[in-house]
Design a protein around this motif. Structure first.
Motif, PDB file in Angstrom:
ATOM      1  N   GLU A 135      -0.523   5.801  -7.514  1.00 45.05           N
ATOM      2  CA  GLU A 135      -1.305   4.873  -7.982  1.00 45.05           C
ATOM      3  C   GLU A 135      -2.393   4.990  -7.240  1.00 45.05           C
ATOM      4  OE1 GLU A 135       0.513   0.838  -7.869  1.00 45.05           O
ATOM      5  OE2 GLU A 135       2.011   1.644  -9.374  1.00 45.05           O
ATOM      6  N   ARG A 136      -2.503   5.766  -5.312  1.00 47.15           N
ATOM      7  CA  ARG A 136      -3.381   5.051  -4.231  1.00 47.15           C
ATOM      8  C   ARG A 136      -2.710   6.663  -3.734  1.00 47.15           C
ATOM      9  NH1 ARG A 136      -5.435   0.494  -1.517  1.00 47.15           N
ATOM     10  NH2 ARG A 136      -6.403   1.913  -0.320  1.00 47.15           N
ATOM     11  N   THR A 137      -4.481   7.434  -3.031  1.00 47.42           N
ATOM     12  CA  THR A 137      -3.579   7.577  -2.271  1.00 47.42           C
ATOM     13  C   THR A 137      -4.245   7.986  -0.698  1.00 47.42           C
ATOM     14  OG1 THR A 137      -4.889  10.995  -1.307  1.00 47.42           O
ATOM     15  CG2 THR A 137      -6.657   9.081  -1.467  1.00 47.42           C
TER      16      THR A 137
ATOM     17  N   ARG B 268       2.275   1.908  -2.956  1.00 41.94           N
ATOM     18  CA  ARG B 268       0.992   2.828  -4.127  1.00 41.94           C
ATOM     19  C   ARG B 268       1.268   3.640  -4.513  1.00 41.94           C
ATOM     20  NH1 ARG B 268      -1.158  -2.643  -3.186  1.00 41.94           N
ATOM     21  NH2 ARG B 268      -2.623  -1.607  -2.079  1.00 41.94           N
ATOM     22  N   ILE B 269       1.173   4.065  -2.832  1.00 48.32           N
ATOM     23  CA  ILE B 269       0.875   5.830  -2.265  1.00 48.32           C
ATOM     24  C   ILE B 269       2.116   6.021  -3.318  1.00 48.32           C
ATOM     25  CG2 ILE B 269       0.525   7.279  -0.707  1.00 48.32           C
ATOM     26  CD1 ILE B 269      -1.011   5.357   1.063  1.00 48.32           C
TER      27      ILE B 269
ATOM     28  N   LEU C 126       0.755  -1.090  -0.182  1.00 44.47           N
ATOM     29  CA  LEU C 126       0.098  -0.303   0.358  1.00 44.47           C
ATOM     30  C   LEU C 126       0.885   1.031  -0.115  1.00 44.47           C
ATOM     31  CD1 LEU C 126      -2.895   1.642  -0.195  1.00 44.47           C
ATOM     32  CD2 LEU C 126      -2.769   1.236   2.803  1.00 44.47           C
ATOM     33  N   TYR C 127       2.068   1.255   0.976  1.00 37.80           N
ATOM     34  CA  TYR C 127       2.599   2.529   0.830  1.00 37.80           C
ATOM     35  C   TYR C 127       3.093   2.276  -0.160  1.00 37.80           C
ATOM     36  CZ  TYR C 127       5.734   6.175   1.601  1.00 37.80           C
ATOM     37  OH  TYR C 127       6.586   7.413   1.738  1.00 37.80           O
TER      38      TYR C 127
ATOM     39  N   GLN D 145      -4.810   7.654   3.057  1.00 38.34           N
ATOM     40  CA  GLN D 145      -6.362   7.891   4.020  1.00 38.34           C
ATOM     41  C   GLN D 145      -5.941   8.916   5.321  1.00 38.34           C
ATOM     42  OE1 GLN D 145      -7.501   4.284   5.050  1.00 38.34           O
ATOM     43  NE2 GLN D 145      -7.727   3.549   2.981  1.00 38.34           N
TER      44      GLN D 145
ATOM     45  N   LYS E 169      -6.269  16.127  -5.753  1.00 37.18           N
ATOM     46  CA  LYS E 169      -7.764  16.329  -6.602  1.00 37.18           C
ATOM     47  C   LYS E 169      -8.009  17.253  -7.581  1.00 37.18           C
ATOM     48  CE  LYS E 169      -8.449  13.785  -1.617  1.00 37.18           C
ATOM     49  NZ  LYS E 169      -9.735  13.762  -0.608  1.00 37.18           N
TER      50      LYS E 169
END
Length: 83
Positions: free
Chosen positions: A45-47, A40-41, A37-38, A49, A75
């Protein structure tokens, strides 16, 4: 035409992590997320949370507002590119 855009948050996270001499694994463990996850952040690829912003800011020794501002800027950029 290349539509790939540069995201501000991922670039800044990578820059700060490298300045601190930390690996993605170390940051992920410190904030309590999976390494995947990190990754991808940091690759955009991901923001991140909201629950993890304060932890990440502490690890990178920055104000959480900087992270929030970059999330918002990304955003806005994403939304304006729709048109």
């Amino acid at each position: 035409m290349d539509t790939k855009r540069i995201k501000l948050l991922p670039n800044r996270l990578q820059e700060l992590r490298k300045i601190k001499g930390l690996s993605q694994t170390q940051v992920a463990q410190a904030i309590g997320v999976s390494i995947a996850l990190y990754h991808r952040i940091e690759n955009g690829e991901r923001t991140i949370q909201d629950d993890y912003i304060d932890k990440l800011a502490k690890v990178l020794e920055i104000e959480s507002e900087e992270i929030k501002s970059l999330v918002l800027a990304d955003k806005i950029e994403h939304e304006t590119n729709k048109y």
